[in-house]
Enzyme design. Structure first.
Site, short mmCIF file in Angstrom:
data_model
loop_
_atom_site.label_atom_id
_atom_site.label_comp_id
_atom_site.label_asym_id
_atom_site.label_seq_id
_atom_site.Cartn_x
_atom_site.Cartn_y
_atom_site.Cartn_z
N GLY A 239 -6.39 -16.43 2.20
CA GLY A 239 -5.26 -16.49 2.94
C GLY A 239 -5.21 -15.51 3.77
O GLY A 239 -6.40 -15.29 4.09
N GLY A 275 -4.86 -15.46 -2.07
CA GLY A 275 -5.00 -13.92 -3.60
C GLY A 275 -3.42 -13.87 -2.20
O GLY A 275 -1.83 -13.21 -2.74
N ARG A 276 -4.39 -12.08 -1.66
CA ARG A 276 -3.12 -11.07 -1.69
C ARG A 276 -2.10 -11.66 -0.62
O ARG A 276 -0.84 -10.29 -0.78
CB ARG A 276 -4.34 -10.44 -0.28
CG ARG A 276 -3.58 -8.99 0.68
CD ARG A 276 -4.20 -8.59 1.93
NE ARG A 276 -5.82 -8.47 1.56
CZ ARG A 276 -6.78 -7.65 0.65
NH1 ARG A 276 -5.97 -6.61 0.98
NH2 ARG A 276 -7.88 -7.96 1.45
N ARG A 312 -8.81 1.05 -3.79
CA ARG A 312 -8.63 0.89 -2.76
C ARG A 312 -8.94 1.77 -1.59
O ARG A 312 -10.28 1.57 -0.35
CB ARG A 312 -7.41 -0.74 -2.03
CG ARG A 312 -7.21 -1.79 -3.07
CD ARG A 312 -6.16 -2.38 -2.16
NE ARG A 312 -7.00 -3.29 -1.43
CZ ARG A 312 -7.06 -3.00 0.60
NH1 ARG A 312 -5.70 -2.24 0.32
NH2 ARG A 312 -7.09 -3.44 1.03
N TYR A 316 -12.55 1.08 0.21
CA TYR A 316 -12.26 0.25 1.86
C TYR A 316 -11.58 1.02 2.47
O TYR A 316 -11.45 1.10 3.55
CB TYR A 316 -11.88 -0.89 1.56
CG TYR A 316 -11.70 -1.62 0.37
CD1 TYR A 316 -13.08 -2.12 0.25
CD2 TYR A 316 -11.09 -1.85 -0.20
CE1 TYR A 316 -13.57 -2.94 -0.77
CE2 TYR A 316 -11.10 -2.79 -2.09
CZ TYR A 316 -12.67 -3.12 -1.58
OH TYR A 316 -12.57 -4.26 -2.79
N CYS A 344 -12.13 13.67 -11.05
CA CYS A 344 -12.91 14.61 -10.75
C CYS A 344 -14.04 14.05 -9.11
O CYS A 344 -14.97 13.92 -9.01
CB CYS A 344 -13.98 15.39 -11.81
SG CYS A 344 -12.99 15.99 -13.20
N GLU A 345 -13.40 13.63 -8.47
CA GLU A 345 -14.55 12.60 -7.61
C GLU A 345 -13.82 13.79 -6.02
O GLU A 345 -12.63 13.24 -5.86
CB GLU A 345 -14.58 11.88 -7.03
CG GLU A 345 -15.68 11.56 -8.43
CD GLU A 345 -16.40 9.81 -8.04
OE1 GLU A 345 -16.61 9.02 -7.19
OE2 GLU A 345 -16.55 9.22 -9.36
N1 LLP Z 1 -10.83 -17.65 -1.98
C1 LLP Z 1 -12.32 -16.72 -2.49
C2 LLP Z 1 -13.18 -17.87 -2.02
C3 LLP Z 1 -12.49 -15.54 -2.05
O1 LLP Z 1 -13.51 -14.84 -2.43
C4 LLP Z 1 -11.49 -14.67 -1.86
C5 LLP Z 1 -11.14 -13.06 -1.94
C6 LLP Z 1 -9.55 -15.41 -1.85
C7 LLP Z 1 -9.98 -16.88 -1.96
C8 LLP Z 1 -8.61 -14.46 -1.70
O2 LLP Z 1 -8.46 -14.12 -1.06
P1 LLP Z 1 -7.46 -12.76 0.38
O3 LLP Z 1 -6.14 -14.10 -0.51
O4 LLP Z 1 -6.29 -12.86 -1.18
O5 LLP Z 1 -7.84 -12.49 1.04
N2 LLP Z 1 -10.85 -6.42 -2.88
C9 LLP Z 1 -10.60 -6.42 -1.58
C10 LLP Z 1 -10.55 -8.08 -0.87
C11 LLP Z 1 -11.95 -9.03 -2.23
C12 LLP Z 1 -11.54 -10.21 -1.58
C13 LLP Z 1 -11.95 -11.14 -2.11
N3 LLP Z 1 -12.15 -12.64 -2.34
C14 LLP Z 1 -9.89 -5.66 -1.12
O6 LLP Z 1 -8.29 -4.94 -2.21
O7 LLP Z 1 -9.19 -5.58 -0.07
#
Ligand code: LLP
Length: 421
Positions: A239, A275-276, A312, A316, A344-345
């Site tokens: 998304g 997702g996010r 995060r 990042y 401890c980092e």
């Molecule tokens: N579809 C696929 C194939 C993906 O690889 C991902 C996320 C999504 C959908 C969902 O993406 P969104 O809508 O959430 O942007 N851990 C990282 C984000 C990793 C995203 C991996 N893929 C963070 O905390 O920013």
């Protein structure tokens, strides 16, 4: 919408004061708002109303069963990347025929589980995976409905660790090979190539890279139809980005309008995998100040959440707004302080020189926008129990994953015979 607001000087999640939750479950804890989850889902799905499109929530962003069930009840599908997530989606009430299985390394076991349940689609990312899937499907007497994830070589203009659509990334089939690989897929007995999938990265705050990727996908679709391959589904990946600080994420209706203008007359069902955007701003991480440490050169706010709870910022350099749970007096002076955890980092740092009003031991703070890629990425590093998750609904709240005790954590391990006694 913002479900986390001050009421009578205290930060609330909907109608629940955060100190009341802290008292019952301890700190740190994740807290999600039902109202925000529902509003986010409705806004996303609503923007695509009238289009032949469906929202498959990306479980990787927040896979708590109660969160997933909240979306399932609204009609959501799911995007999963492991057998574990697939089983979670089913357990939360999402039917298999609304689940997409993504990821570069699906095992044969995972393929079998998905096909047995009658999954909607597997998104395939390599030729060896295609061959393995064909064998598994053939052995089960079925044909696997697939999309091939193509790598459009588009710069998503996001953090390098979450950009996926450039040719040097491990994801997808190289753009220049895509047509050829579809030809191969169509010739395999266990494969039914029904769609094209693309995902160029996460936390995109600009529509242009999305548009560039989708236009390439449509170009491929026409080429494949010329080749006699009946493409009838498009999976447009994750998304739009969210606001953590001062980003200006694309307007949802503009995004949906762009999708319609590019894909609207192709006769394809469109899958979206946010997702996010559905969970990010629907969750916070609440933590308690342990000490305020005044060094010679810096001041440190040492809190009881750490990089193992929310990784995060360490991973990042991500920015999460920090709010004191007790509302600062109007015009309260702020001064810069480093917000750090007990691990401890030196990497266990949430924020450097963040301007915050005066805070003292035992005060509560909230890390905002922690609903996505927060609890799911947590670990028990330093034998710190996983932070519990709490779901608020109006004036009600429930623990949706309790904090394990240290005794439970230790009991999960086994001593080999030669060390016993
Ligand atoms: N579809 C696929 C194939 C993906 O690889 C991902 C996320 C999504 C959908 C969902 O993406 P969104 O809508 O959430 O942007 N851990 C990282 C984000 C990793 C995203 C991996 N893929 C963070 O905390 O920013």
């Amino acid at each position: 919408m913002n479900a986390f607001t001050y009421r009578n000087g205290i930060l609330h999640a909907e109608g629940v004061a955060l100190p009341a939750i802290a008292e019952q479950v301890g700190t740190p804890f994740y807290c999600y708002s039902t109202e925000a989850l529902v509003a986010n889902y409705r806004a996303y799905a609503g923007a695509f109303e009238g289009q032949d499109a469906g929202v498959c929530f990306a479980l990787k962003s927040n896979s708590n069963l109660a969160v997933v069930r909240t979306f399932a009840a609204l009609g959501a599908g799911a995007d999963v990347v492991s057998e574990g997530e697939f089983k979670r989606a089913l357990a939360a009430g999402i039917p298999a025929d609304r689940i997409v299985f993504s990821g570069v390394g699906k095992t044969r076991q995972e393929m079998r589980t998905a096909l047995e349940a009658g999954i909607y689609q597997l998104n395939v990312e390599s030729i060896p995976e295609l061959e393995a899937l064909s064998e598994v499907a053939t052995s089960m007497g079925v044909r696997a409905p697939i999309a091939i994830r193509v790598n459009p070589d588009v710069d998503a203009k996001t953090h390098a660790k979450i950009a996926t659509g450039k040719k040097e990334n491990k994801f997808g089939i190289d753009w220049d090979h895509a047509r050829e690989v579809y030809g191969k897929a169509a010739a395999l007995p266990g494969i039914d190539p029904v769609g094209i999938a693309v995902h160029i990265g996460s936390q995109l705050t600009d529509l242009a890279p999305f548009r560039a990727a989708f236009e390439r996908v449509v170009e491929l679709l026409h080429a494949l139809r010329e080749d006699g391959i009946d493409i009838r589904r498009l999976d447009l990946g994750g998304g739009i980005g969210i606001r953590y600080r001062d980003e200006t994420p694309p307007d949802l209706h503009e995004y949906a309008g762009m999708v319609r203008s590019i894909t609207g007359n192709l006769g394809c069902h469109v899958t979206l995998e946010p997702g996010r955007a559905l969970v990010g701003n629907a969750g916070i991480l609440v933590s308690r100040v342990i000490y305020v440490k005044k060094g010679l050169h810096r001041r440190f706010l040492i809190v009881d959440a750490a990089m193992n709870d929310l990784i995060r910022p360490s991973l990042y350099d991500a920015y999460h707004a920090i709010l004191p749970v007790a509302e600062p007096a109007p015009g309260a002076k702020t001064s810069p302080i480093d917000v750090v955890g007990p691990v401890c980092e030196s990497g266990d740092t949430f924020a450097l020189q963040r301007p915050l009003p005066p805070l003292a031991s035992d005060d509560l703070i909230a890390f905002c926008s922690a609903g996505a890629y927060g609890a799911v990425m947590a670990s028990s590093y330093n034998t710190r129990p996983l932070a519990p998750e709490v779901l608020v609904n109006g004036t009600d709240f429930a623990v949706i994953r309790p904090r394990p005790t240290v005794e439970e954590m230790l009991a999960a391990e086994r001593m080999p015979a030669w060390l016993k006694g």
